[in-house]
Design an enzyme around this catalytic site. Structure first.
Site, short mmCIF file in Angstrom:
data_model
loop_
_atom_site.label_atom_id
_atom_site.label_comp_id
_atom_site.label_asym_id
_atom_site.label_seq_id
_atom_site.Cartn_x
_atom_site.Cartn_y
_atom_site.Cartn_z
N SER A 10 84.53 91.11 20.89
CA SER A 10 84.37 90.51 19.56
C SER A 10 84.02 89.04 19.61
O SER A 10 83.82 88.41 18.56
CB SER A 10 85.67 90.65 18.76
N ASP A 149 72.89 80.30 35.08
CA ASP A 149 72.37 79.17 35.85
C ASP A 149 70.92 79.45 36.28
O ASP A 149 70.08 78.55 36.29
CB ASP A 149 73.25 78.92 37.09
N HIS A 188 79.68 78.31 39.77
CA HIS A 188 79.21 78.45 38.39
C HIS A 188 79.75 77.35 37.47
O HIS A 188 79.95 77.57 36.29
CB HIS A 188 79.59 79.86 37.87
P1 ADP Z 1 83.17 82.96 24.10
O1 ADP Z 1 82.35 81.98 23.34
O2 ADP Z 1 83.38 82.54 25.52
O3 ADP Z 1 82.71 84.36 23.95
P2 ADP Z 1 85.29 83.54 22.21
O4 ADP Z 1 86.60 82.88 22.00
O5 ADP Z 1 84.32 83.56 21.07
O6 ADP Z 1 84.66 82.85 23.50
O7 ADP Z 1 85.49 85.04 22.68
C1 ADP Z 1 86.46 85.47 23.56
C2 ADP Z 1 86.96 86.82 23.09
O8 ADP Z 1 87.93 87.27 24.02
C3 ADP Z 1 87.64 86.77 21.72
O9 ADP Z 1 87.07 87.76 20.87
C4 ADP Z 1 89.10 87.09 22.03
O10 ADP Z 1 89.76 87.83 21.01
C5 ADP Z 1 88.95 87.93 23.30
N1 ADP Z 1 90.17 88.03 24.09
C6 ADP Z 1 91.14 87.11 24.30
N2 ADP Z 1 92.12 87.63 25.07
C7 ADP Z 1 91.75 88.89 25.38
C8 ADP Z 1 92.34 89.95 26.14
N3 ADP Z 1 93.50 89.78 26.78
N4 ADP Z 1 91.68 91.10 26.21
C9 ADP Z 1 90.50 91.27 25.59
N5 ADP Z 1 89.91 90.33 24.86
C10 ADP Z 1 90.51 89.15 24.75
#
Ligand code: ADP
Length: 341
Positions: A10, A149, A188
């Protein structure tokens, strides 16, 4: 046909990455897992008229999401919040990657694991050590995605060369065909990222722009954070890069020819890995090098790229391994409590 799982589906990277995977004809099942909103993202994507069956899984359903997955992509993490130090952020993301890899060990222990969550220089050792502790580590299965990269190096090199027209180069460089001109090795983040020019005339053609080119490849992420006014980082270009790597993995599973893209891998477990380590003076266990995929797994690394470095690239590698070894130890230590397996 392949079941692919995206963990962190998400998020800013997870959503466009899942969209691209939904378009891939080799994906038969696309499992989207997140601690929030994955069912919504999956519902949205499931209306797209391609054949990948797209399902979302809630926080408690990671087992169902991972069960039978042959490829798992991990962009999960948390963004840095005000007041949070880099170390706080490291601990949270390290814990997230460790938890996800424990679930992988339980539900799909032989899956190819593509690690996107940062800092990749540490999260890949965390993934490897977690799988080792669970008794299901195979070096070829764990690949840190460094393709962004490469994508940046291709873009910036073409930009500089097309603008300079120095060194007698008159051809127009096509950004979609730069793979033979440049690759990226090392790690990275920041100065661990080492772009390597593959044509001998390119260095001369870049001339005084060489330093700027290297800096932009190493710190391109900062340009995006700044342009997004601190509200986000590189998500769309990262999704494309992650997809480009995943696409090669999927092609390899289907016995199609693949491009030798680099990945951040555990050298001792791979063909040519110890030769690469020797060339790096046995400083690091993990390093990004172009890999050959067999059945979607890293089978061997191309260590010859280390023989053809210019003096400047050599210096960049020497600097990179210093920082890399600290980051690798940090990742390893997070799982094994300071002792190296
Ligand atoms: P990025 O820009 O790096 O994608 P985001 O914060 O938009 O960063 O997305 C990271 C996603 O990872 C979020 O949707 C968050 O809910 C999800 N997330 C955080 N912890 C977990 C977890 N333990 N398992 C699965 N998804 C996770």
């Amino acid at each position: 046909m392949v079941k692919v799982a995206v963990v962190g589906a998400s998020g800013g990277i997870g959503q466009p990455l899942s969209l691209l995977l939904k378009l891939n004809p080799y994906v038969s099942e696309l499992a989207l897992y997140d601690v929030r909103l994955a069912k919504g993202v999956a519902q949205d994507l499931s209306h797209i008229s391609t054949n990948a069956e797209c399902r979302g899984y809630d926080k408690e359903e990671i087992g169902q999401a991972l069960k039978g997955a042959q490829v798992v992509l991990i962009p999960a993490g948390v963004p840095r919040k005000p007041g949070m130090t880099r170390d706080d952020l490291f601990k949270i993301n390290a814990g997230i990657v460790r938890g996800i890899c424990s679930s992988i060990a339980q539900y799909c222990p032989s899956a190819r694991v593509l690690v996107i969550s940062n800092p990749v220089n540490s999260t890949v050792p965390i993934a490897a050590e977690t799988l080792k502790a669970a008794g299901c580590f195979s070096a070829g299965n764990v690949m840190g995605v460094t393709t962004l990269d490469v994508v940046r190096a291709e873009t910036f090199l073409a930009d500089y060369l097309n603008a300079s027209k120095r060194g007698g180069l008159t051809r127009q460089f096509d950004k979609t065909r730069m793979q033979k001109d440049v690759t990226v090795i090392g790690g990275h983040s920041g100065t661990t990222i080492v772009p390597v020019l593959l044509g001998s005339s390119l260095n001369a053609a870049l001339g005084a722009e060489y330093g700027k080119f290297v800096h932009r490849v190493q710190f391109g992420g900062d340009e995006v954070v700044k342009a997004k006014e601190g509200a986000g980082s590189a998500t769309l270009s990262m999704a494309l890069a992650g997809y480009r790597f995943a696409e090669q993995v999927l092609r390899s599973i289907h016995r199609e020819s693949t491009d030798p893209l680099p990945a951040f891998v555990y050298l001792p477990g791979l063909e040519n890995g110890s030769a690469a380590q020797k060339k790096l003076k046995d400083t690091v266990d993990y390093f990004a090098l172009p890999i050959t995929l067999v059945d979607g797994r890293a089978a061997k690394v191309d260590s010859t790229v280390l023989d053809r470095l210019s003096a400047q690239e050599h210096q960049l590698v020497e600097r990179a391994v210093l920082e890399l070894s600290t980051s690798i130890q940090k990742g390893t230590g997070f799982v094994v409590g300071g002792s190296k397996l």
